[in-house]
Design an enzyme around this catalytic site. Structure first.
Site, short mmCIF file in Angstrom:
data_model
loop_
_atom_site.label_atom_id
_atom_site.label_comp_id
_atom_site.label_asym_id
_atom_site.label_seq_id
_atom_site.Cartn_x
_atom_site.Cartn_y
_atom_site.Cartn_z
N SER A 12 0.86 -1.18 0.00
CA SER A 12 0.00 0.00 0.00
C SER A 12 0.90 1.23 0.00
O SER A 12 1.66 1.44 0.96
CB SER A 12 -0.88 -0.05 1.25
OG SER A 12 -1.57 1.17 1.42
N LYS B 154 -1.14 -1.03 -4.36
CA LYS B 154 -2.30 -0.20 -4.03
C LYS B 154 -1.82 1.23 -3.86
O LYS B 154 -0.82 1.48 -3.18
CB LYS B 154 -2.93 -0.74 -2.74
CG LYS B 154 -3.80 0.23 -1.96
CD LYS B 154 -4.58 -0.51 -0.88
CE LYS B 154 -4.68 0.27 0.40
NZ LYS B 154 -5.42 -0.47 1.45
N LYS C 37 -2.75 5.04 -2.60
CA LYS C 37 -3.67 5.88 -1.85
C LYS C 37 -4.05 7.04 -2.75
O LYS C 37 -3.18 7.63 -3.41
CB LYS C 37 -2.99 6.41 -0.60
CG LYS C 37 -2.77 5.34 0.45
CD LYS C 37 -4.09 4.94 1.09
CE LYS C 37 -3.90 3.92 2.19
NZ LYS C 37 -5.17 3.53 2.82
N ASP D 194 -7.08 3.24 -3.10
CA ASP D 194 -7.80 3.35 -1.83
C ASP D 194 -8.02 4.83 -1.52
O ASP D 194 -7.06 5.59 -1.34
CB ASP D 194 -6.98 2.69 -0.71
CG ASP D 194 -7.71 2.66 0.62
OD1 ASP D 194 -8.86 3.14 0.70
OD2 ASP D 194 -7.13 2.13 1.60
N GLU E 175 -11.11 1.02 -3.47
CA GLU E 175 -11.40 0.79 -2.05
C GLU E 175 -12.00 2.03 -1.39
O GLU E 175 -11.46 3.12 -1.52
CB GLU E 175 -10.08 0.39 -1.35
CG GLU E 175 -10.22 0.04 0.11
CD GLU E 175 -8.88 -0.45 0.72
OE1 GLU E 175 -7.93 -0.71 -0.05
OE2 GLU E 175 -8.81 -0.55 1.95
N ASP F 198 -13.81 -1.10 3.10
CA ASP F 198 -12.88 -1.23 4.23
C ASP F 198 -13.60 -0.61 5.43
O ASP F 198 -14.28 -1.33 6.20
CB ASP F 198 -11.56 -0.50 3.88
CG ASP F 198 -10.56 -0.42 5.04
OD1 ASP F 198 -10.89 -0.85 6.15
OD2 ASP F 198 -9.43 0.08 4.84
N LYS G 142 -9.90 -6.68 7.84
CA LYS G 142 -8.87 -6.15 8.72
C LYS G 142 -9.20 -6.66 10.10
O LYS G 142 -10.27 -6.36 10.64
CB LYS G 142 -8.95 -4.63 8.71
CG LYS G 142 -7.71 -3.93 8.26
CD LYS G 142 -7.87 -2.44 8.28
CE LYS G 142 -7.33 -1.86 6.98
NZ LYS G 142 -7.45 -0.42 6.91
N GLY H 280 -4.28 -4.01 6.31
CA GLY H 280 -3.33 -3.84 7.41
C GLY H 280 -3.44 -2.48 8.04
O GLY H 280 -4.05 -1.55 7.47
O1 OSB Z 1 -7.10 2.19 4.56
O2 OSB Z 1 -6.09 0.36 4.35
C1 OSB Z 1 -6.15 1.49 4.85
C2 OSB Z 1 -2.99 2.23 6.87
C3 OSB Z 1 -3.53 2.94 7.92
C4 OSB Z 1 -4.87 3.20 7.93
C5 OSB Z 1 -5.70 2.74 6.90
C6 OSB Z 1 -5.17 2.01 5.85
C7 OSB Z 1 -3.78 1.79 5.82
C8 OSB Z 1 -3.11 1.11 4.73
C9 OSB Z 1 -1.76 0.50 4.98
O3 OSB Z 1 -3.53 1.08 3.61
C10 OSB Z 1 -1.85 -0.96 5.08
C11 OSB Z 1 -0.55 -1.58 5.53
O4 OSB Z 1 0.39 -1.59 4.73
O5 OSB Z 1 -0.47 -2.05 6.69
MG MG Z 2 -8.35 1.08 3.22
#
Ligand code: OSB
Ligand code: MG
Length: 368
Positions: free
Chosen positions: A135, A161, A163, A188, A213, A238, A262, A290
């Site tokens: 991510s 992924k 952001k 995401d 996402e 999510d 999650k 995660g």
């Molecule tokens: O939305 O999935 C999410 C991290 C912190 C809060 C929300 C998210 C995330 C990540 C990172 O996308 C996921 C990871 O690499 O642990």
């Molecule tokens: Mg997410």
């Protein structure tokens, strides 16, 4: 089992690289580690809640309060032999999933150690290794992002992924797609859009993404259903999914075609498995999300991601991506983008005590 003593600690680790999403920016994480003791055995759990309420309503401090004043006192001294029995001692506590997940994980670890079985076996995992993705946060500019994509692509990670947020969406996703026409790619939004952004969603819809996402509000599965009806790309929820009941309703409404499981958002591994089972019955693929877990929480993610319905590579990457020095041995690392199940009893990892001591900001010892 009967828990006789619980230790809570807030442990701080600096991120190897700051991480920015549409809702927050982080350069370090404060997670609560939960140690439960029963009959000479120890179990560890991790509460991977952010310290600010921008991803979910909980924070590190609310988790501490709920664990310290409600969850631990409810479970302490009660006799249980299944996780269902353990969690039912604190079932009257509403919400507070991240806090619950930390304590529940410690119970699983204890249970696995008492039976000499790895967590993946207790959960019914069928995959010997998981394929992981990464991510990638919002960067300073597109060049910096491309550098990250190149790096993780070269390391063998199985999907990327990105952001996204208004102003950092179609253009950057298009650039990555043009550079890597066949890359398994997803985005995401962490709830940064509304139905007024349909043109942006339609533009993303043309980029051959695995999924989009959580584009819309964290608490809205109605507008997500409206949006999904107008897109060919699957929407993945999510933030909106807190339970197996939420998953069932979202699937019924057509709000998503994929679900991000999650462990912390769902209050633990048992509810995560329930979401997995419903999705499997309904033909909805899942993947493991995660929260930048330390080694304890990461070990739990690896185990749950071995269940058969986890068919999309998740956000469970090697811990070296996040931390220069994680807390546990053995370290959890990806090899050519794959992470093997941990075979030791329980979570299969042990915190290294001097690393833990060095990073501990606060501790409390709870007894009956
Ligand atoms: O939305 O999935 C999410 C991290 C912190 C809060 C929300 C998210 C995330 C990540 C990172 O996308 C996921 C990871 O690499 O642990
Ligand atoms: Mg997410």
């Amino acid at each position: 089992m009967r828990i006789e003593q619980v230790e809570l600690r807030i442990v701080r680790l600096p991120l190897a690289r700051p991480f920015q999403t549409s809702s927050s920016r982080k350069s370090r994480l404060d997670h609560i580690l939960v140690k439960v003791v029963s009959d000479g055995l120890v179990g560890w759990g991790e509460c991977a809640c952010p310290s600010d309420p921008y991803y979910c309503p909980e924070t590190t401090e609310t988790c501490w309060h709920i664990l310290h004043d409600f969850l631990v006192p409810s479970l302490m001294g009660k006799s249980w032999s299944t996780i269902d029995q353990a969690t039912s001692t604190y079932a009257p506590v509403k919400g507070n999933a991240f806090a619950k997940a930390g304590l529940e994980m410690a119970c699983w670890d204890l249970l696995g150690r008492s039976q000499g079985k790895p967590l993946h076996e207790l959960l019914g995992a069928t995959q010997r290794e998981i394929r992981s993705g990464v991510s990638l946060g919002i960067e300073r500019d597109i060049e910096a992002l491309i550098e990250q994509v190149d790096r993780h692509q070269a390391l063998g990670y199985h999907r990327i992924k990105l952001k996204i947020a208004p102003g950092w969406d179609v253009e950057i996703a298009r650039r990555v797609r043009e550079r890597y026409p066949d890359l398994p790619l997803q985005v995401d939004a962490n709830s940064a859009y509304t139905l007024d952004d349909l043109p942006t969603m339609r533009a993303l819809d043309d980029l051959n993404l695995i999924l989009i996402e959580q584009p819309l509000a964290h608490d809205d599965i109605v507008d997500h259903a409206r949006l999904q009806a107008q897109l060919k790309t699957p929407i993945c929820l999510d933030e909106s999914i807190h339970s197996a009941a939420d998953a069932r309703k979202a699937i019924d409404l057509g709000s998503c075609r994929v679900i991000n499981i999650k462990v912390s958002r769902l209050g633990g591994l048992l509810e995560s498995k329930r979401v997995h089972d419903i999705c499997r019955d309904r033909g909805i693929p899942v993947w493991c999300g995660g929260m930048h877990e330390f080694g304890i929480g990461r070990a739990a993610n690896v185990a749950i991601a071995g269940l058969p319905g986890f068919t999309i590579p998740g956000d469970v990457s090697g811990s070296d991506r996040y931390y220069d020095e994680d807390l546990v041995e053995p370290p959890i690392l990806a090899h050519q983008g794959a992470i093997r199940m941990l075979e030791g009893p329980g979570l299969g990892v042990e915190p290294v005590i001097d690393r833990l001591e060095k990073r501990t900001l606060r501790r409390a010892l709870l007894k009956p």
